[in-house]
Design a protein around this motif. Structure first.
Motif, PDB file in Angstrom:
ATOM      1  N   TYR A 313     -24.466  26.062 -19.763  1.00 34.21           N
ATOM      2  CA  TYR A 313     -23.044  26.154 -19.446  1.00 34.21           C
ATOM      3  C   TYR A 313     -22.432  27.503 -19.805  1.00 34.21           C
ATOM      4  N   GLN A 342     -18.506  23.814 -18.929  1.00 33.79           N
ATOM      5  CA  GLN A 342     -17.391  24.071 -19.831  1.00 33.79           C
ATOM      6  C   GLN A 342     -16.293  24.745 -19.015  1.00 33.79           C
ATOM      7  N   VAL A 405     -12.707  21.595 -21.694  1.00 28.52           N
ATOM      8  CA  VAL A 405     -13.984  20.987 -22.056  1.00 28.52           C
ATOM      9  C   VAL A 405     -14.900  22.061 -22.620  1.00 28.52           C
ATOM     10  N   SER A 406     -15.381  21.860 -23.849  1.00 27.96           N
ATOM     11  CA  SER A 406     -16.332  22.777 -24.476  1.00 27.96           C
ATOM     12  C   SER A 406     -17.584  22.009 -24.861  1.00 27.96           C
ATOM     13  N   ASN A 407     -18.491  22.663 -25.557  1.00 30.75           N
ATOM     14  CA  ASN A 407     -19.755  22.020 -25.939  1.00 30.75           C
ATOM     15  C   ASN A 407     -19.540  20.771 -26.778  1.00 30.75           C
ATOM     16  N   GLY A 428     -22.594  17.650 -20.947  1.00 29.94           N
ATOM     17  CA  GLY A 428     -21.747  18.452 -20.088  1.00 29.94           C
ATOM     18  C   GLY A 428     -21.328  17.620 -18.893  1.00 29.94           C
ATOM     19  N   TYR A 452     -14.204  28.709 -18.393  1.00 26.10           N
ATOM     20  CA  TYR A 452     -14.434  28.702 -19.842  1.00 26.10           C
ATOM     21  C   TYR A 452     -13.334  27.869 -20.491  1.00 26.10           C
ATOM     22  N   PRO A 453     -13.581  27.289 -21.664  1.00 27.37           N
ATOM     23  CA  PRO A 453     -12.551  26.505 -22.355  1.00 27.37           C
ATOM     24  C   PRO A 453     -11.664  27.400 -23.217  1.00 27.37           C
TER      25      PRO A 453
END
Length: 454
Positions: A313, A342, A405-407, A428, A452-453
């Motif tokens: 991601y 992400q 949304v991130s890891n 993800g 990217y978040p």
């Protein structure tokens, strides 16, 4: 389909695809043959590139799960296609199924009628195949494969058997209980039922004078032969169907008999983590297959690097990848590859007085759906779900909405108020299709999607 990486092997550039490619896009032929006309037992197979009948390739034999009462060999087609791409000849075994004996009482029927139906169900179970016969079916497939090794282009001394759940039981039987000429050379057991004396598995033994003794006869853990082979025992620590204790006991029993047995526990994984589109995330399934690949390389069944890619991601350039000032509810956006795993999505939404629908949806097996209604919201995907009555869009007014949304987390901001959810597992949200406002009575504008978040 997203191509994640390129590997250089033997001077050749090899594409590394994620598991979705082998499940949904790989065109490798799946052949089917009947190996027992009496019971209509099928064996399906998949061949590697440049296969020749004169080859001496390794054979990967898969045995499906399903509690001995369900499932089919096609369940393992994605895994077959991947390992065929690695140079193995792959098979998946069909076996007879037990007749389900559990009867659910029907409230519309009288107690007497329910008792009659319950007894019928039991008699069907007793008249149907037994676990011993299921083992025999798989043994027949192993003998068939080995006997016809020269036609399949395989080395009869390099058969690796891989099973899941009830198939893990049968695969483990192919490494223990069956006669030597049918026995596998290597075993991979994924959350297998290796001790049938455990409750509730002992209930799959037909009524007899000594049910416990019979259960032990069909339990691999009690029938380990003295000819050790390599074994890989894989289990999830969130498996509440087959307990971790059983897997550890089987591993320890193998190890004590001199087997080169390895045990790996997957944090957060549920039952049947090897099965595509069932309980596992794409990351969990991929890790399982990468571990099997490494194990097969270690024991000279495969060579070189794995060509299965873990979802990636990461992004090189942070930017807006989608923007729309005006849009209609239900509008669909397609991305050339995949939308990033992400991301940050923002928009303005003005719902009607009464509303209930999907604010946004990343469609597909590994996507995300955010439903909203007058009383709250429901954010869900595979292995992730959050509902909150405190999160409410204001009807008939413009609302500022943002989803990041991130890891490790999902953050929703609504009208300046932030709600944060931890993922607690590798996950993800992957899709190439974004749908805004599906089934939702609302106006929507100012959509922006960042890769990217923040």
């Amino acid at each position: 389909m997203k191509l994640f990486s390129l590997l250089i092997m033997f001077g050749t550039i090899v594409q590394a695809n994620d598991l979705r490619y082998f499940a949904e896009h790989d065109k490798r032929e799946i052949k089917s043959e009947i190996i027992d006309s009496e019971h209509q037992l099928r064996l399906i197979s998949s061949l590697p590139e440049n296969w020749q009948e004169s080859d001496k390739r390794p054979a990967f034999v898969f045995i499906h799960g399903g509690g001995w009462v369900a499932g089919e060999p096609e369940n393992f087609i994605p895994q077959m296609r991947y390992f065929a791409s690695r140079g193995a000849v792959c098979f998946s075994v069909n076996y007879r199924l037990l007749k389900p004996k559990n009867y659910r009482w029907n409230k519309k029927l009288s107690d007497e009628e329910n008792k009659i139906n319950e007894q019928k169900k039991l008699q069907e179970f007793i008249a149907g195949p037994s676990l011993t016969e299921l083992i025999s079916d798989c043994e027949k497939a192993m003998l068939h494969i080995r006997k016809n090794a020269s036609s399949y282009g395989i080395d009869p001394k390099r058969l690796i058997v891989i099973g899941d759940s009830a198939g893990g039981h049968l695969a483990s039987c192919m490494a223990t209980i069956v006669k030597a000429e049918a026995r596998a050379n290597t075993l991979v057991d994924c959350n297998g039922i290796t001790d049938v004396t455990y409750d509730p598995w002992i209930n799959n033994i037909k009524p007899c004078n000594d049910q416990l003794a019979k259960a032990k006869q069909v339990s691999p853990v009690f029938n380990i032969p003295t000819q050790p082979i390599p074994a890989l025992i894989l289990h999830g620590d969130q498996d509440f169907i087959v307990v971790e204790k059983m897997a550890r006991e089987f591993h320890n029993a193998l190890y004590s008999k001199g087997y080169s047995s390895e045990f790996k526990l997957y944090k957060g994984a549920r039952h049947a983590f090897i099965v595509y589109n069932y309980s596992a995330t794409l990351e969990e399934m991929t890790q399982c297959l990468l571990d099997i690949d490494a194990f097969a390389v270690k024991h000279n069944f495969l060579s070189g690097q794995a060509t299965l890619a873990m979802p990636d991601y990461s992004v090189a350039d942070q930017k807006i990848i989608l923007q729309a000032a005006e849009l209609k509810t239900g509008q669909e956006f397609k991305y050339a590859k995949d939308f990033p795993g992400q991301f940050t999505l923002s928009l303005k939404i003005k719902p009607e007085k009464k509303f209930n629908g999907s604010l946004l949806q990343l469609s597909g097996n590994f996507g995300l759906n955010h439903k909203v209604h007058n009383n709250g919201h429901d954010l869900s995907s595979r292995r992730f779900r959050q509902r909150n009555k405190g999160f409410k869009l204001i009807a008939e007014q413009w609302n500022d909405y943002q989803l990041a949304v991130s890891n490790d987390k999902v953050v929703i901001t609504l009208n300046g108020q932030t709600t944060e959810y931890e993922k607690n597992l590798p996950l993800g949200f992957i899709s190439n299709t974004l749908i805004i406002g599906k089934g939702l009575k609302a106006e929507v504008k100012d959509l922006k999607l960042y890769n990217y978040p923040f």
